[in-house]
Each structure stands twice: as structure tokens, then as C-alpha cells.
Design a protein around this motif. Sequence first.
Motif, PDB file in Angstrom:
ATOM      1  N   LYS A 129      -1.890  24.808 -54.101  1.00 56.16           N
ATOM      2  CA  LYS A 129      -1.404  25.758 -55.097  1.00 56.16           C
ATOM      3  C   LYS A 129      -2.453  26.809 -55.409  1.00 56.16           C
ATOM      4  CE  LYS A 129       1.838  22.573 -57.077  1.00 56.16           C
ATOM      5  NZ  LYS A 129       1.873  21.318 -57.703  1.00 56.16           N
ATOM      6  N   GLY A 130      -3.714  26.418 -55.365  1.00 55.28           N
ATOM      7  CA  GLY A 130      -4.781  27.346 -55.713  1.00 55.28           C
ATOM      8  C   GLY A 130      -5.402  27.989 -54.480  1.00 55.28           C
ATOM      9  N   ASN A 131      -6.311  28.893 -54.753  1.00 53.09           N
ATOM     10  CA  ASN A 131      -7.053  29.540 -53.686  1.00 53.09           C
ATOM     11  C   ASN A 131      -8.500  29.082 -53.793  1.00 53.09           C
ATOM     12  OD1 ASN A 131      -7.355  31.133 -51.454  1.00 53.09           O
ATOM     13  ND2 ASN A 131      -7.574  33.035 -52.592  1.00 53.09           N
ATOM     14  N   TYR A 132      -9.009  28.533 -52.716  1.00 50.83           N
ATOM     15  CA  TYR A 132     -10.351  27.982 -52.707  1.00 50.83           C
ATOM     16  C   TYR A 132     -11.328  28.934 -52.035  1.00 50.83           C
ATOM     17  CZ  TYR A 132      -8.273  23.566 -54.128  1.00 50.83           C
ATOM     18  OH  TYR A 132      -7.605  22.601 -54.823  1.00 50.83           O
ATOM     19  N   GLY A 133     -12.551  28.868 -52.504  1.00 46.48           N
ATOM     20  CA  GLY A 133     -13.642  29.602 -51.882  1.00 46.48           C
ATOM     21  C   GLY A 133     -14.704  28.615 -51.446  1.00 46.48           C
ATOM     22  N   ASN A 134     -15.613  29.081 -50.610  1.00 41.52           N
ATOM     23  CA  ASN A 134     -16.736  28.234 -50.260  1.00 41.52           C
ATOM     24  C   ASN A 134     -18.013  29.057 -50.304  1.00 41.52           C
ATOM     25  OD1 ASN A 134     -16.010  29.566 -47.826  1.00 41.52           O
ATOM     26  ND2 ASN A 134     -17.047  28.033 -46.622  1.00 41.52           N
ATOM     27  N   PHE A 135     -19.112  28.345 -50.427  1.00 44.41           N
ATOM     28  CA  PHE A 135     -20.407  29.013 -50.409  1.00 44.41           C
ATOM     29  C   PHE A 135     -21.295  28.321 -49.406  1.00 44.41           C
ATOM     30  CE2 PHE A 135     -20.936  25.781 -53.728  1.00 44.41           C
ATOM     31  CZ  PHE A 135     -22.146  25.197 -53.381  1.00 44.41           C
ATOM     32  N   VAL A 141     -17.580  23.994 -52.228  1.00 47.75           N
ATOM     33  CA  VAL A 141     -16.244  24.572 -52.393  1.00 47.75           C
ATOM     34  C   VAL A 141     -16.001  24.799 -53.876  1.00 47.75           C
ATOM     35  CG1 VAL A 141     -13.769  24.160 -52.039  1.00 47.75           C
ATOM     36  CG2 VAL A 141     -15.420  23.377 -50.327  1.00 47.75           C
ATOM     37  N   PHE A 142     -15.292  25.875 -54.209  1.00 48.44           N
ATOM     38  CA  PHE A 142     -14.979  26.177 -55.603  1.00 48.44           C
ATOM     39  C   PHE A 142     -13.585  26.776 -55.701  1.00 48.44           C
ATOM     40  CE2 PHE A 142     -17.111  29.836 -53.789  1.00 48.44           C
ATOM     41  CZ  PHE A 142     -16.400  30.934 -54.256  1.00 48.44           C
ATOM     42  N   ASP A 143     -13.017  26.676 -56.895  1.00 48.47           N
ATOM     43  CA  ASP A 143     -11.733  27.317 -57.181  1.00 48.47           C
ATOM     44  C   ASP A 143     -12.009  28.803 -57.280  1.00 48.47           C
ATOM     45  OD1 ASP A 143      -9.750  28.617 -58.971  1.00 48.47           O
ATOM     46  OD2 ASP A 143      -8.879  26.613 -59.092  1.00 48.47           O
ATOM     47  N   TYR A 144     -11.384  29.591 -56.410  1.00 42.52           N
ATOM     48  CA  TYR A 144     -11.730  31.011 -56.331  1.00 42.52           C
ATOM     49  C   TYR A 144     -11.323  31.787 -57.586  1.00 42.52           C
ATOM     50  CZ  TYR A 144     -13.096  35.351 -54.205  1.00 42.52           C
ATOM     51  OH  TYR A 144     -13.744  36.523 -53.937  1.00 42.52           O
ATOM     52  N   LYS A 145     -10.298  31.333 -58.264  1.00 43.44           N
ATOM     53  CA  LYS A 145      -9.844  32.035 -59.468  1.00 43.44           C
ATOM     54  C   LYS A 145     -10.755  31.755 -60.660  1.00 43.44           C
ATOM     55  CE  LYS A 145      -5.769  32.753 -62.355  1.00 43.44           C
ATOM     56  NZ  LYS A 145      -4.360  32.411 -62.565  1.00 43.44           N
ATOM     57  N   THR A 146     -11.147  30.486 -60.837  1.00 44.90           N
ATOM     58  CA  THR A 146     -11.928  30.124 -62.007  1.00 44.90           C
ATOM     59  C   THR A 146     -13.436  30.074 -61.734  1.00 44.90           C
ATOM     60  OG1 THR A 146     -11.863  27.743 -61.534  1.00 44.90           O
ATOM     61  CG2 THR A 146     -10.045  28.680 -62.846  1.00 44.90           C
ATOM     62  N   ILE A 184     -21.915  39.195 -39.540  1.00 43.83           N
ATOM     63  CA  ILE A 184     -23.025  38.572 -40.271  1.00 43.83           C
ATOM     64  C   ILE A 184     -22.559  38.476 -41.719  1.00 43.83           C
ATOM     65  CG2 ILE A 184     -25.375  38.835 -41.145  1.00 43.83           C
ATOM     66  CD1 ILE A 184     -25.727  38.479 -38.310  1.00 43.83           C
ATOM     67  N   GLY A 185     -22.549  37.277 -42.276  1.00 43.03           N
ATOM     68  CA  GLY A 185     -22.092  37.113 -43.659  1.00 43.03           C
ATOM     69  C   GLY A 185     -20.679  37.637 -43.808  1.00 43.03           C
ATOM     70  N   SER A 186     -20.476  38.552 -44.729  1.00 43.51           N
ATOM     71  CA  SER A 186     -19.134  39.096 -44.960  1.00 43.51           C
ATOM     72  C   SER A 186     -18.889  40.404 -44.207  1.00 43.51           C
ATOM     73  CB  SER A 186     -18.924  39.339 -46.458  1.00 43.51           C
ATOM     74  OG  SER A 186     -19.831  40.321 -46.925  1.00 43.51           O
ATOM     75  N   ILE A 187     -19.867  40.856 -43.442  1.00 39.48           N
ATOM     76  CA  ILE A 187     -19.741  42.101 -42.683  1.00 39.48           C
ATOM     77  C   ILE A 187     -19.207  41.774 -41.292  1.00 39.48           C
ATOM     78  CG2 ILE A 187     -20.913  44.156 -41.799  1.00 39.48           C
ATOM     79  CD1 ILE A 187     -21.090  43.938 -44.838  1.00 39.48           C
ATOM     80  N   VAL A 188     -18.123  42.434 -40.903  1.00 38.16           N
ATOM     81  CA  VAL A 188     -17.531  42.184 -39.590  1.00 38.16           C
ATOM     82  C   VAL A 188     -17.287  43.519 -38.883  1.00 38.16           C
ATOM     83  CG1 VAL A 188     -15.164  42.061 -40.509  1.00 38.16           C
ATOM     84  CG2 VAL A 188     -15.693  40.977 -38.339  1.00 38.16           C
ATOM     85  N   LEU A 189     -17.663  43.566 -37.607  1.00 38.28           N
ATOM     86  CA  LEU A 189     -17.399  44.730 -36.762  1.00 38.28           C
ATOM     87  C   LEU A 189     -16.215  44.384 -35.871  1.00 38.28           C
ATOM     88  CD1 LEU A 189     -18.103  47.548 -35.659  1.00 38.28           C
ATOM     89  CD2 LEU A 189     -19.652  46.412 -34.025  1.00 38.28           C
ATOM     90  N   LEU A 190     -15.150  45.160 -35.997  1.00 36.72           N
ATOM     91  CA  LEU A 190     -13.932  44.960 -35.223  1.00 36.72           C
ATOM     92  C   LEU A 190     -13.759  46.104 -34.236  1.00 36.72           C
ATOM     93  CD1 LEU A 190     -11.597  44.124 -38.237  1.00 36.72           C
ATOM     94  CD2 LEU A 190     -12.645  42.484 -36.676  1.00 36.72           C
ATOM     95  N   PHE A 196     -24.141  32.816 -49.859  1.00 36.96           N
ATOM     96  CA  PHE A 196     -23.012  33.620 -49.423  1.00 36.96           C
ATOM     97  C   PHE A 196     -21.752  32.941 -49.946  1.00 36.96           C
ATOM     98  CE2 PHE A 196     -19.806  34.416 -46.008  1.00 36.96           C
ATOM     99  CZ  PHE A 196     -19.551  35.730 -46.360  1.00 36.96           C
ATOM    100  N   GLU A 197     -20.984  33.643 -50.795  1.00 32.89           N
ATOM    101  CA  GLU A 197     -19.747  33.117 -51.365  1.00 32.89           C
ATOM    102  C   GLU A 197     -18.580  33.955 -50.873  1.00 32.89           C
ATOM    103  OE1 GLU A 197     -19.982  33.248 -55.608  1.00 32.89           O
ATOM    104  OE2 GLU A 197     -21.622  31.809 -55.688  1.00 32.89           O
ATOM    105  N   LYS A 198     -17.469  33.284 -50.617  1.00 29.89           N
ATOM    106  CA  LYS A 198     -16.280  34.009 -50.182  1.00 29.89           C
ATOM    107  C   LYS A 198     -15.062  33.113 -50.306  1.00 29.89           C
ATOM    108  CE  LYS A 198     -16.187  32.610 -45.422  1.00 29.89           C
ATOM    109  NZ  LYS A 198     -15.075  31.761 -45.737  1.00 29.89           N
ATOM    110  N   PRO A 199     -13.869  33.696 -50.314  1.00 27.24           N
ATOM    111  CA  PRO A 199     -12.672  32.869 -50.231  1.00 27.24           C
ATOM    112  C   PRO A 199     -12.594  32.250 -48.836  1.00 27.24           C
ATOM    113  CG  PRO A 199     -12.137  35.154 -50.792  1.00 27.24           C
ATOM    114  CD  PRO A 199     -13.572  35.100 -50.440  1.00 27.24           C
ATOM    115  N   ILE A 200     -12.126  31.027 -48.760  1.00 26.32           N
ATOM    116  CA  ILE A 200     -11.932  30.418 -47.439  1.00 26.32           C
ATOM    117  C   ILE A 200     -10.976  31.307 -46.656  1.00 26.32           C
ATOM    118  CG2 ILE A 200     -10.965  28.410 -46.235  1.00 26.32           C
ATOM    119  CD1 ILE A 200     -12.032  26.681 -48.553  1.00 26.32           C
ATOM    120  N   CYS A 201     -11.321  31.598 -45.436  1.00 29.41           N
ATOM    121  CA  CYS A 201     -10.567  32.476 -44.515  1.00 29.41           C
ATOM    122  C   CYS A 201     -10.568  33.945 -44.958  1.00 29.41           C
ATOM    123  CB  CYS A 201      -9.152  31.976 -44.262  1.00 29.41           C
ATOM    124  SG  CYS A 201      -9.100  30.414 -43.380  1.00 29.41           S
ATOM    125  N   TYR A 202     -11.566  34.339 -45.723  1.00 28.08           N
ATOM    126  CA  TYR A 202     -11.816  35.763 -46.031  1.00 28.08           C
ATOM    127  C   TYR A 202     -10.651  36.493 -46.686  1.00 28.08           C
ATOM    128  CZ  TYR A 202     -15.658  35.087 -42.715  1.00 28.08           C
ATOM    129  OH  TYR A 202     -16.762  34.620 -42.054  1.00 28.08           O
TER     130      TYR A 202
END
Length: 186
Positions: free
Chosen positions: A114-120, A176-181, A49-55, A134-140
Motif C-alpha cells: 500500500k505504501g511507497n518504500y525508499g532505501n538508503f 529501508v524507510f517509508d518514503y512518505k513519512t 552514479i547515485g541518482s544521476i543517470v545518462l540515457l 544516498f536515499e531514494k525511492p525503491i526503483c527511482y
Amino acid sequence: PYVLPDNAEYALLDLNDPLTFNSFYIPGKPDGNLRKFISKGNWGVVDMIGSIVLLKKNYLSDRRLYRVLDEMPAISHEGLVKVDGNIEFLGYDAIFEKNQVRLTLFWKAAEQLKGNYGNFIDILNSNEEVKYRFEKPICYRMYPTYLWQKGEIVSEDYVVLIPESMKNGYSVKMGVFDYKTGISCS
């Protein structure tokens, strides 16, 4: 980095938590991160759920946090959107359950990134007011976009919880956003 005991059967991680990230991150070594931890331990996704993952260790699951695809998949909701000239959002699949939406997002590297992208993901009420973001880098952070090769297609899964108060009317919006900036690209 933190070392999980060998006899651990489950791992509950918050992939947006700085402590979790820093426990697994080795600067300049993208394989020294969560991706290596999960593949080396053969961890499967039980639930998320969101950024919480049970492995669970040695667990075969049809759910993945991300996948690198060999070919263009069938996508339920296609919609090519070029983001920042470098990355393409190809569309999504969605499964609506009683209080959650299970999403699979599909991406393509139009160029060597070249950059690292995030999405919300925003959940909006019937008045179009954002009630959950919920914001996170693409592919966690496990497969950062700067590692993607030109033409590569990647999917990522995640689950958004819908508050009970919104079950009769909500919409979902993504950006989508630039994760660094933090600067929006969409």
C-alpha cells in the motif's frame, strides 16, 4: 510536463531532483512518469552514479534502473530480510570497481503493498562513520512499490561512488524507510 525535443539523443537526469521528478510526474497516473518516458523513447542506460543517470535513445544496455523478474534469480549474496511485513529484501549482487560499487538489489512483494518504500545506502569509513548517504525511492519512482503485485520480484541497479580517501577501507550499509513519512522500516 516537460517534453524533450524529438532529436535529442541523450538525456542526463538526476532522479532525486524534484524538478526532474515533477517534470515527468502526473498525479494519480503512475504510467505518466519516467517509466513511460524511458520505454516510449527506447532509452538505454549508458552510465549511472547515485541518482544521476545518462540515457541514450535507442541504446541497448544490459543495465536497467529496475526490472520485474519472471522467476527467482541466482543472487550472489542472499539474505532474506522481511521489511515492515510487506516487502522482502532477497539479497544483492555487487561488482567492485576501482572507485565504485555496482549494486543490484533484489526485492519481493510479500503482500500487496500500500505504501511507497525508499532505501538508503551508507558508505562508512573504517571507523564505521557514515561518510556518504544516498536515499531514494525503491526503483527511482518509476515503478513505485504500491504498484507491486503480491509475489512479484523486482531488481534495481545503482552505482555508488567510493571517495578516493576511502579506497583502502570502507563498508556499505543499506536500510529501508517509508518514503512518505521518512520513518525507518529496518
